[in-house]
Scaffold this motif. Structure first.
Motif: not given
Length: 318
Positions: A129-133, A159-174, A176-184
């Motif tokens: 869902d976060s990647w969709t967002s 652009v900055i991504l941020a989050g706390d606790s579980a949200g920080a986990n999500i920000a980290h993975h997002m 990585i997705r931007v780095g591996t998949l790209g986001l125009p």
């Protein structure tokens, strides 16, 4: 009422309870505040739907502008709330208030993401869902997206991504997705991880000294991600992720708290990044005498004000 329906199957107090009939009773994070003009910060907010079918939405925050009718490009913060992947939303008072404060302090546009939560929607649905967002947010980079505030005021080069606790986990993975998949059109400058929820089978630091307490980390992870291979799943243990070095940004801020049971994971994350092929700079700041996400529930304390200032400085790269 059927007595069986009132029988508790899983008790994760004080977060939630699950009954044998399948009902989920959240004990925290149920309060909701509407979008509004915040008189203390002069920040405006409004809610948008990202995916109606999947119940993915966001709350957008806009700081006080000299002339809101003019196009004024500001750094963009995309924020993912915490709550063990189970509780809270962007509309919970602590997160709404924090976004008001950081958007005002840093003078930025903020997008706070509402993802579906476990256990009804187990991890990694929150990450999907976060990647969709993020893709929805990035669709505004050329000024032709569905949301005018982002078209007019968001600087997609900053652009900055941020989050706390579980949200920080999500920000980290997002990141990585931007780095591996790209986001125009999406130029990710950095990520700010506040008290990130990372874990692992091997106990580090204080975890080895309190095994019973820290066994809860394994239990929580299995609960929110029942299909996981365990606490060394790359979703929760960055040390096991072969893509760790592919973070799309060059700056990382990790915030930890002295009395937080996840503190050593934040310091370990810094070590892992520095040993990987990632070429950026990672800083860790530690709040003395504080516990997990203290800044959300005691925002006027000296340490919370200091933390807010450090995050704002990181966003503005000063």
């Amino acid at each position: 009422m059927d007595s069986h329906s009132s029988e508790v199957a899983i008790d994760f107090s004080p977060r939630l309870k699950i009954y044998k009939d399948g009902r989920v009773h959240r004990l925290l994070g149920c309060d909701v505040v509407p979008p509004s003009h915040d008189p203390a910060t002069n920040v405006e907010s409004k809610d948008v739907v990202i995916s109606k079918d999947d119940d993915v939405s966001a709350r957008i925050f806009l700081p006080n502008l000299t002339d809101p009718n003019q196009t004024q490009k500001l750094p963009l913060l995309v924020y993912f709330h915490g709550g063990a992947f189970c509780i809270h939303t962007p509309y919970s008072p602590p997160f709404h208030n924090f976004l008001n404060s950081i958007v005002s302090k840093a003078h930025i546009v903020g997008v706070s993401v509402h993802y579906r939560r476990a256990p009804e929607h187990p991890v990694p649905i929150a990450h999907e869902d976060s990647w969709t967002s993020l893709k929805w947010v990035a669709s505004h980079f050329n000024g032709n997206g569905p949301e005018d505030w982002l078209n007019r005021h968001a600087d997609f080069k900053n652009v900055i991504l941020a989050g706390d606790s579980a949200g920080a986990n999500i920000a980290h993975h997002m990141a990585i997705r931007v780095g591996t998949l790209g986001l125009p059109g999406f130029n990710l400058q950095g990520i700010a991880l506040v008290h990130p929820f990372f874990w692992g089978v091997e106990r580090i630091g204080c975890e080895a000294r309190t095994p019973e307490q820290h066994a809860m980390g394994d239990v929580v992870w299995r609960f929110v991600c029942p299909t996981s291979t365990g606490s060394d799943d790359p979703l929760v243990n960055p040390a096991k992720d072969p893509n760790l070095g592919k973070l799309a940004c060059k700056r990382v801020l990790v915030c930890v708290a002295e009395n937080d049971w996840l503190k050593d994971r934040g310091w370990y994350y810094k070590e892992l990044l520095e040993k990987s092929e990632w070429q950026g700079v990672v800083d860790v700041i530690e709040s003395k005498g504080e516990g997990h996400v203290f800044h959300l529930f005691n925002p006027d304390s000296d340490n919370a004000v200091t933390l807010l200032h450090r995050i704002a400085s990181f966003i503005n790269h000063s």
